[in-house]
Every structure is written in structure tokens, then in C-alpha cells.
Design a protein around this motif. Structure first.
Motif, PDB file in Angstrom:
ATOM      1  N   GLY A  41       6.217  12.304 -21.304  1.00 40.95           N
ATOM      2  CA  GLY A  41       5.479  11.229 -20.632  1.00 40.95           C
ATOM      3  C   GLY A  41       6.217  10.683 -19.436  1.00 40.95           C
ATOM      4  N   LEU A  42       6.732  11.603 -18.617  1.00 36.04           N
ATOM      5  CA  LEU A  42       7.551  11.193 -17.469  1.00 36.04           C
ATOM      6  C   LEU A  42       6.764  10.360 -16.463  1.00 36.04           C
ATOM      7  CD1 LEU A  42       9.573  14.465 -16.836  1.00 36.04           C
ATOM      8  CD2 LEU A  42      10.389  12.337 -17.828  1.00 36.04           C
ATOM      9  N   ALA A  43       5.448  10.594 -16.400  1.00 38.36           N
ATOM     10  CA  ALA A  43       4.644   9.849 -15.440  1.00 38.36           C
ATOM     11  C   ALA A  43       4.710   8.353 -15.722  1.00 38.36           C
ATOM     12  CB  ALA A  43       3.197  10.325 -15.487  1.00 38.36           C
ATOM     13  N   ASN A  44       4.996   8.023 -16.967  1.00 37.77           N
ATOM     14  CA  ASN A  44       5.079   6.611 -17.334  1.00 37.77           C
ATOM     15  C   ASN A  44       6.252   5.919 -16.637  1.00 37.77           C
ATOM     16  OD1 ASN A  44       3.882   4.506 -18.720  1.00 37.77           O
ATOM     17  ND2 ASN A  44       5.357   4.635 -20.389  1.00 37.77           N
ATOM     18  N   LEU A  45       7.236   6.718 -16.183  1.00 39.26           N
ATOM     19  CA  LEU A  45       8.355   6.151 -15.433  1.00 39.26           C
ATOM     20  C   LEU A  45       7.854   5.392 -14.214  1.00 39.26           C
ATOM     21  CD1 LEU A  45      10.952   9.066 -15.349  1.00 39.26           C
ATOM     22  CD2 LEU A  45      11.192   6.876 -16.496  1.00 39.26           C
ATOM     23  N   ALA A  46       6.976   6.056 -13.462  1.00 36.03           N
ATOM     24  CA  ALA A  46       6.456   5.427 -12.247  1.00 36.03           C
ATOM     25  C   ALA A  46       5.652   4.181 -12.587  1.00 36.03           C
ATOM     26  CB  ALA A  46       5.596   6.427 -11.480  1.00 36.03           C
ATOM     27  N   VAL A  47       4.871   4.264 -13.672  1.00 36.62           N
ATOM     28  CA  VAL A  47       4.045   3.129 -14.078  1.00 36.62           C
ATOM     29  C   VAL A  47       4.930   1.949 -14.506  1.00 36.62           C
ATOM     30  CG1 VAL A  47       2.286   2.362 -15.699  1.00 36.62           C
ATOM     31  CG2 VAL A  47       2.180   4.663 -14.759  1.00 36.62           C
ATOM     32  N   LEU A  48       5.959   2.262 -15.280  1.00 37.66           N
ATOM     33  CA  LEU A  48       6.867   1.211 -15.737  1.00 37.66           C
ATOM     34  C   LEU A  48       7.580   0.539 -14.564  1.00 37.66           C
ATOM     35  CD1 LEU A  48       8.530   2.798 -18.867  1.00 37.66           C
ATOM     36  CD2 LEU A  48       7.477   0.552 -18.789  1.00 37.66           C
ATOM     37  N   LEU A  49       8.050   1.365 -13.633  1.00 36.76           N
ATOM     38  CA  LEU A  49       8.753   0.808 -12.476  1.00 36.76           C
ATOM     39  C   LEU A  49       7.840  -0.119 -11.688  1.00 36.76           C
ATOM     40  CD1 LEU A  49      10.957   3.663 -11.043  1.00 36.76           C
ATOM     41  CD2 LEU A  49      11.668   1.349 -11.614  1.00 36.76           C
ATOM     42  N   LEU A  50       6.597   0.311 -11.497  1.00 34.87           N
ATOM     43  CA  LEU A  50       5.645  -0.543 -10.777  1.00 34.87           C
ATOM     44  C   LEU A  50       5.395  -1.834 -11.541  1.00 34.87           C
ATOM     45  CD1 LEU A  50       2.652   1.331  -9.181  1.00 34.87           C
ATOM     46  CD2 LEU A  50       4.377  -0.060  -8.088  1.00 34.87           C
ATOM     47  N   LEU A  51       5.314  -1.710 -12.865  1.00 31.12           N
ATOM     48  CA  LEU A  51       5.076  -2.881 -13.695  1.00 31.12           C
ATOM     49  C   LEU A  51       6.190  -3.901 -13.495  1.00 31.12           C
ATOM     50  CD1 LEU A  51       3.285  -4.106 -15.942  1.00 31.12           C
ATOM     51  CD2 LEU A  51       4.680  -2.913 -17.597  1.00 31.12           C
ATOM     52  N   VAL A  75       4.402  10.081  -6.944  1.00 30.31           N
ATOM     53  CA  VAL A  75       5.503  10.428  -7.858  1.00 30.31           C
ATOM     54  C   VAL A  75       4.965  10.658  -9.269  1.00 30.31           C
ATOM     55  CG1 VAL A  75       7.558   9.530  -9.005  1.00 30.31           C
ATOM     56  CG2 VAL A  75       7.323   9.298  -6.538  1.00 30.31           C
ATOM     57  N   SER A  76       4.099   9.750  -9.732  1.00 33.13           N
ATOM     58  CA  SER A  76       3.591   9.890 -11.103  1.00 33.13           C
ATOM     59  C   SER A  76       2.739  11.140 -11.233  1.00 33.13           C
ATOM     60  CB  SER A  76       2.802   8.645 -11.513  1.00 33.13           C
ATOM     61  OG  SER A  76       1.610   8.560 -10.780  1.00 33.13           O
ATOM     62  N   LEU A  77       2.016  11.475 -10.155  1.00 33.72           N
ATOM     63  CA  LEU A  77       1.166  12.662 -10.186  1.00 33.72           C
ATOM     64  C   LEU A  77       2.015  13.929 -10.298  1.00 33.72           C
ATOM     65  CD1 LEU A  77      -1.871  13.052 -10.064  1.00 33.72           C
ATOM     66  CD2 LEU A  77      -1.679  13.433  -7.618  1.00 33.72           C
ATOM     67  N   ILE A  78       3.094  13.976  -9.531  1.00 28.48           N
ATOM     68  CA  ILE A  78       3.924  15.184  -9.561  1.00 28.48           C
ATOM     69  C   ILE A  78       4.661  15.273 -10.901  1.00 28.48           C
ATOM     70  CG2 ILE A  78       6.115  14.351  -8.537  1.00 28.48           C
ATOM     71  CD1 ILE A  78       4.344  17.600  -7.616  1.00 28.48           C
ATOM     72  N   LEU A 103       0.832  -1.198   0.000  1.00 29.72           N
ATOM     73  CA  LEU A 103       0.000   0.000   0.000  1.00 29.72           C
ATOM     74  C   LEU A 103       0.873   1.258   0.000  1.00 29.72           C
ATOM     75  CD1 LEU A 103      -2.952   0.986   0.216  1.00 29.72           C
ATOM     76  CD2 LEU A 103      -2.618   1.112   2.671  1.00 29.72           C
ATOM     77  N   THR A 104       1.903   1.227   0.827  1.00 29.70           N
ATOM     78  CA  THR A 104       2.796   2.379   0.938  1.00 29.70           C
ATOM     79  C   THR A 104       3.515   2.639  -0.373  1.00 29.70           C
ATOM     80  OG1 THR A 104       3.182   1.642   3.194  1.00 29.70           O
ATOM     81  CG2 THR A 104       4.599   3.395   2.368  1.00 29.70           C
ATOM     82  N   ILE A 105       4.057   1.549  -0.928  1.00 23.82           N
ATOM     83  CA  ILE A 105       4.845   1.717  -2.155  1.00 23.82           C
ATOM     84  C   ILE A 105       3.963   2.185  -3.305  1.00 23.82           C
ATOM     85  CG2 ILE A 105       6.159   0.465  -3.907  1.00 23.82           C
ATOM     86  CD1 ILE A 105       7.322  -1.194  -1.574  1.00 23.82           C
ATOM     87  N   ARG A 106       2.768   1.606  -3.415  1.00 21.72           N
ATOM     88  CA  ARG A 106       1.877   2.019  -4.506  1.00 21.72           C
ATOM     89  C   ARG A 106       1.437   3.473  -4.331  1.00 21.72           C
ATOM     90  NH1 ARG A 106      -1.455  -3.712  -4.542  1.00 21.72           N
ATOM     91  NH2 ARG A 106       0.339  -4.930  -5.233  1.00 21.72           N
ATOM     92  N   GLY A 107       1.147   3.832  -3.084  1.00 21.78           N
ATOM     93  CA  GLY A 107       0.784   5.224  -2.812  1.00 21.78           C
ATOM     94  C   GLY A 107       1.916   6.165  -3.158  1.00 21.78           C
ATOM     95  N   PHE A 108       3.130   5.743  -2.822  1.00 25.44           N
ATOM     96  CA  PHE A 108       4.305   6.549  -3.140  1.00 25.44           C
ATOM     97  C   PHE A 108       4.452   6.725  -4.651  1.00 25.44           C
ATOM     98  CE2 PHE A 108       8.778   6.175  -4.464  1.00 25.44           C
ATOM     99  CZ  PHE A 108       9.249   7.389  -4.016  1.00 25.44           C
ATOM    100  N   PHE A 109       4.271   5.636  -5.378  1.00 21.62           N
ATOM    101  CA  PHE A 109       4.411   5.726  -6.837  1.00 21.62           C
ATOM    102  C   PHE A 109       3.306   6.584  -7.453  1.00 21.62           C
ATOM    103  CE2 PHE A 109       7.492   2.291  -6.629  1.00 21.62           C
ATOM    104  CZ  PHE A 109       8.353   2.685  -7.629  1.00 21.62           C
ATOM    105  N   LEU A 110       2.113   6.518  -6.860  1.00 20.84           N
ATOM    106  CA  LEU A 110       1.028   7.363  -7.353  1.00 20.84           C
ATOM    107  C   LEU A 110       1.396   8.838  -7.170  1.00 20.84           C
ATOM    108  CD1 LEU A 110      -1.793   7.836  -8.441  1.00 20.84           C
ATOM    109  CD2 LEU A 110      -2.693   7.513  -6.143  1.00 20.84           C
TER     110      LEU A 110
END
Lengths: 169, 144
Positions: A38-48, A15-18, A6-13
Motif C-alpha cells: 500500500g505504498l500509495a498511502n504514503l502520498a495520501v498520509l503525507l498530504l494529510l 507520486v501516488s499513481l506511480i 495545486l502544484t503540490i497536490r498534483g505532484f502528490f497525485l
């Protein structure tokens, strides 16, 4: 979902938002609308890569909705949703084949993202003239994707991220 | 080599880009003399581009209007009274958007257009400016 997840996903959210926000206030649009890093995709890719496809998709969707309600409008949200819904499955499937590094996955994601947005723009404007932007947007998507892919690869192999979900740290 | 598959994939994607680029370039031919203004997918007006003129385009109660501006007058005086506007500048064969009140102002930043098939698009205002040529119209007439 564990507290750690939960913490990590919230953190990535966050990061992607900012990252989305930074791109919105400091646009890098060289005369063609829709060209961005498309920098927000960085957070999405990392989570993936670190978490699961489900988590990455959920965070991506939450980011698009939050961005739309906080800083955007209805039409910007429709574009973002189209991009997310088309590019994510492509990235997810390519990643699952195990044949590609984040560079290829991200390049294909950027490509489909821009194609999807162009299709939405053509539908919203009811104009086929918009197709003239296709080659530029496609190239821009691939290039931005390659860039994001390299960054993801570097960060992904970093020790902190390698052990993100292990109990030892 | 670790990136072998990635390079192949990216190569295929770029190949698609080049083919579409070629198709777009072939579509354009240099003969052009008419600017078409589309709002919300409907053709609002066609004007000749062999002139020097400023056109104010604005939205009032959901309907689009346009009028010629006096090129010597201050543009800001005219645009203050209207909302959702774009100011189009036509200068002897080239067309650009010189002012607008849309969010990102992508339409203002876009390069001026001069060739057949080139477009300037303002997504927030659902505006498409497109150059068409007399030659193309003649061909269409034969085709139809």
C-alpha cells in the motif's frame, strides 16, 4: 486553491499513481490475494499531515479512479474504492485526535483498508468462506501500515516538507 | 515515549487479529474428504479429494462448466480452446490450482489446501474452492 497548492497536490497525485503502478506490476503477493504494501498511502498520509484532509481525500479518490481506468478494471476499482472510503475516515479522525503519530494512524488505515476489501470480496463472491482470510489480511494490513507510518514520519519531519507551504522557500 | 498511544492502538488491532485467527483455527477440523467448487456464489460441484485428478473449470457464455482432464495429457492442449479457466489439481487429499488465465494468478500461487475449511479463491473468476468434511456435514444434519 493557490498555484502552490495545486502544484503540490498534483505532484502528490502523480507520486501516488506511480507507487500504485509499481505495486501493480511488481506484486508482493505471498500466496494470499490482497496482501500488499500500500505504498500509495504514503502520498495520501503525507498530504494529510502537510495539507488538509480534504486535499488528501481528493488526491486519494483521483488516484483510485485513474488507476482503475488506466490499469485496472471495474472490479479492481470497486475494491480500491471500498478500501479508500473506509480507511480514509479512520486515518483522518485518528490524526485529528492528535494522540497518534503517523505510525498508529497508518496501521489503523491499513487494517480497515483490508477489512473493507475483504467485506467487498465476500459480497462479490457471495461466499462466507472468504472470512477465513480475515486474520491474515488484518495482520498484513497492520504491518504494512506500520511500515508506511514510519516512512511517512521520517519524510514528514524532513526540512523540505516542513516548509512545503510556507512562502519563504 | 512518543509511540505510547500508537503501541496501544496497534496492540488492540493485533489482539483482534489473534482472536479472529483463533476463531478460524477452531473452525477448522482435520477431517475432510470433499472439495466444493463455488462459482458466483453458487455450488457448481462437490468432488471427492481422495483421488488423483485434474479438473478443468471454464466459463462459456456466462455459464460455468467443468470436466476431468486426463492427467497424462498436456494441460495446455485443453486450455487453449477455452477462456476464463482454472485447472484444479487433486492429489490424494491436497488441492491446488495449477493453471489459470486470470490476471494476477493469485489462485495459482496460493498454497495447496488439505484441511477442512481451507479455501483457494480466484477473485477475477469469482471462484471459491472450499474443503468440507463429512464430520461437519453430520453435525449440520443434527443441527437442522
Amino acid at each position: 486553491m493557490t498555484v502552490r497548492q495545486l502544484t503540490i497536490r498534483g505532484f502528490f497525485l502523480a507520486v501516488s499513481l506511480i507507487l500504485s503502478y509499481i505495486e501493480a506490476v511488481i506484486p508482493l503477493t505471498p500466496s494470499i490475494p490482497g496482501v500488499k504494501l500500500g505504498l500509495a498511502n504514503l502520498a495520501v498520509l503525507l498530504l494529510l499531515y502537510q495539507d488538509s484532509g480534504k486535499a488528501a481525500f481528493a488526491v486519494n479518490l483521483a488516484r483510485v479512479l485513474l488507476m482503475g481506468f488506466l490499469f485496472g478494471n471495474m472490479s479492481s476499482m470497486i475494491y480500491a474504492l471500498a478500501g479508500a472510503f473506509c480507511s480514509f475516515p479512520v486515518m483522518y479522525l485518528l490524526k485529528r485526535t492528535g494522540r497518534f503519530t503517523p505510525v498508529g494512524v497508518s496501521a489503523a488505515g491499513g487494517f480497515t483498508h483490508n477489512l473493507a476489501q475483504l467485506a467487498v470480496a465476500a459480497a462479490m463472491l457471495q461466499s462466507h468462506y472468504i472470512i477465513y482470510y480475515l486474520p491474515y489480511l488484518a495482520v498484513a494490513g497492520v504491518l504494512a501500515g506500520i511500515l508506511n507510518g514510519f516512512v511517512t514520519e521520517r519524510v514528514n519531519s524532513h526540512a523540505i516538507f516542513k516548509n512545503m507551504y510556507s512562502r519563504s522557500n | 515515549m512518543k509511540y505510547k498511544n500508537d503501541i496501544l492502538l496497534i496492540g488492540v488491532l493485533l489482539l483482534f487479529c489473534f482472536i479472529s485467527f483463533g476463531a478460524v483455527v477452531l473452525q477448522k477440523d482435520s477431517v475432510t474428504d470433499e472439495l466444493q467448487i463455488y462459482c458466483d456464489g453458487a455450488l457448481l460441484s462437490s468432488v471427492s479429494i481422495d483421488q488423483r485428478a485434474c479438473i478443468l473449470l471454464y466459463c462459456d457464455n456466462g455459464s460455468y462448466h467443468w470436466k476431468y482432464l486426463d492427467p497424462s495429457a498436456e494441460i495446455s492442449e485443453e486450455t487453449e480452446a477455452v477462456s476464463s479457466y482454472n485447472v484444479i489439481r487433486i492429489d490424494q487429499g491436497t488441492v491446488s490450482v495449477c493453471d489459470a488465465d486470470c490476471g494476477g494468478k493469485d489462485c495459482v500461487r496460493q498454497k495447496e489446501i488439505a484441511k477442512n475449511g481451507e479455501t483457494i479463491i480466484c477473485l477475477p473468476h469469482r471462484l471459491v474452492l472450499c474443503l468440507t468434511g463429512a464430520k461437519q456435514k453430520a453435525e449440520d444434519a443434527v443441527a437442522w
